[in-house]
Design a protein around this motif. Structure first.
Motif: not given
Length: 436
Positions: A416-436
């Protein structure tokens, strides 16, 4: 992404050993004649999911299925691995100190019986070139059940996070509640003689899912809805408080003892073997895989083809915009919490009926591991939750089979630590912003 794949490949290459400690297995099997007078058949050994010092043996005698569990002072390869600390059976639970002392005296004076599944039954002939590969295949089958538990609970985490951007740490306690209710219901079914009747088991599962779904709905309606506009760490702190409240509530209501339901659907099927090692699968494992696959397909259909699924996707993209176009955000979030609670109950039912040994603390570590699975797969992604559960189940099971079990959790959270460091969005997640 390439760096992550290389790290994964390196980790899996390391998983290439100790499984169930043979000395612990033999010692526990020697205790069976203290409780049984008939010959023992179809004995099968497994380790407890949470406490790797506990070895459990399921067996048949006189046409009935029973089990015995032995807890040692240390896990395999650790100091005290052959020092017996406690013994439990399906009839007695954990033996009180006086009966345990009498059992220790009995084993000192009683010679081993040849019909009590002795050590010779573990290895029937010298290993062949195929034995390591068969052992590897057995671990894949074992990992599938673990992956189902993590995947189902990870789905609950990911559905809530996708719509709110918040992590409900109390989700693990819903798994604990589901496991405890299932264990108690299984005890009732056993007294009624319906323990292995599939419709009765399915009815218990539906009732437990309904109860925890209502708990999930209540969590949102009474707690998280009031904090939805809060832009601090208050929701996370409240989730921790809910988790502690559930743990202590169950402990005060039911005590701190473990519940060990009798195994159900425990028929063993030999799949393939070479004389030295036989790959086996239990009917319960096949049922768990089928149940998990069916629930995942049902959830996928709900998310893709129903008004709720469209509303959930809209809220995931932008809550404020979804509300402007008429989406009932409160209702959508409440249903999401209810679905997550129902899935958590299924994970708890699997833990209770397949692994046993559930107590008020069962959901704590399971919840964090499922959260790790959700992050690894891509929290917010439904397929990612199942992928993360599968990956974590494989790593845990392979490490337990080939290396020192004590470091299993370190490896899981290290991943888990490795993924948080090198790919925080995970294998299938996509980096994106959120609208509130």
């Amino acid at each position: 992404m390439l760096r992550i794949l290389l790290l994964l490949a390196a980790s899996l290459l390391l998983l290439s050993g100790c499984g169930i400690d043979a000395d612990q297995d033999v010692l526990c099997r020697r205790l069976i004649p203290a409780f049984e007078s008939d010959p023992i058949t179809d004995a099968w050994t497994r380790m407890d999911a949470e406490d790797r010092r506990v070895v459990r043996i399921d067996y048949r005698t006189g046409g009935e299925a029973h089990w015995i569990a032995c807890r040692y002072a240390g896990a395999a390869t650790e100091a005290g691995r052959t020092v017996l600390e406690a013994v439990a059976t399906d009839r007695t639970g954990w033996l009180p100190p006086m009966r345990f002392a009498m059992l220790e005296q009995w084993i000192r004076i009683k010679p081993p019986r040849h019909d009590a599944a002795p050590a010779a039954a573990i290895v029937r002939s010298p290993p062949t070139a195929w034995t390591p590969w068969l052992f590897l295949l057995q671990q894949v089958i074992n990992a599938a059940t673990v992956a189902c538990v993590y995947g189902l609970l990870a789905l609950g985490y990911t559905l809530v996070y996708a719509i709110l951007g918040q992590i409900n740490l109390a989700m693990g306690e819903l798994t604990m509640v589901g496991a405890m209710l299932t264990a108690m219901a299984a005890a009732g079914l056993g007294m009624a003689g319906w323990a292995d009747w599939p419709p009765a088991l399915l009815g218990v599962l539906v009732l437990v899912m309904g109860f925890t779904a209502a708990q999930g709905w209540a969590m949102d309606r009474l707690v998280f809805r009031r904090l939805r506009k809060t832009r601090s760490h208050t929701p996370l702190i409240v989730a921790v408080g809910l988790s502690v409240a559930y743990q202590e509530g169950v402990r005060l209501l039911h005590g701190a003892r473990d519940w060990w339901p009798a195994p159900v659907l425990a028929d063993r099927h030999d799949l393939i073997g070479d004389g030295a090692f036989t790959v086996t699968a239990l009917s319960s494992q096949l049922a768990i895989l089928a149940l998990t696959g069916g629930l995942y397909a049902l959830l996928w259909g709900i998310m893709q083809r129903t008004p709720f699924g469209r509303a959930h996707r809209a809220c995931t993209d932008d809550v404020a915009a979804a509300e402007l176009v008429g989406v009932d955000v409160n209702r959508t979030v409440a249903i999401t919490f209810a679905i997550g609670g129902g899935l958590a109950a299924v994970a708890g039912a699997v833990i209770a009926l397949y692994y046993g040994g559930v107590n008020f603390f069962t959901g704590y570590l399971i919840g964090f591991k499922a959260l790790a699975a959700a992050v690894v797969g891509g929290i917010g992604s439904v397929p990612g939750a199942m992928l993360g559960g599968a990956l974590l189940g494989l790593v845990e099971t392979f490490w337990s089979a080939y290396f020192v079990i004590a470091y299993k959790d370190i490896v899981a959270f290290g991943l888990l630590t490795l993924f948080l460091i090198y790919r925080p969005q995970g294998l299938l997640g996509q980096p994106r912003g959120r609208g509130d």
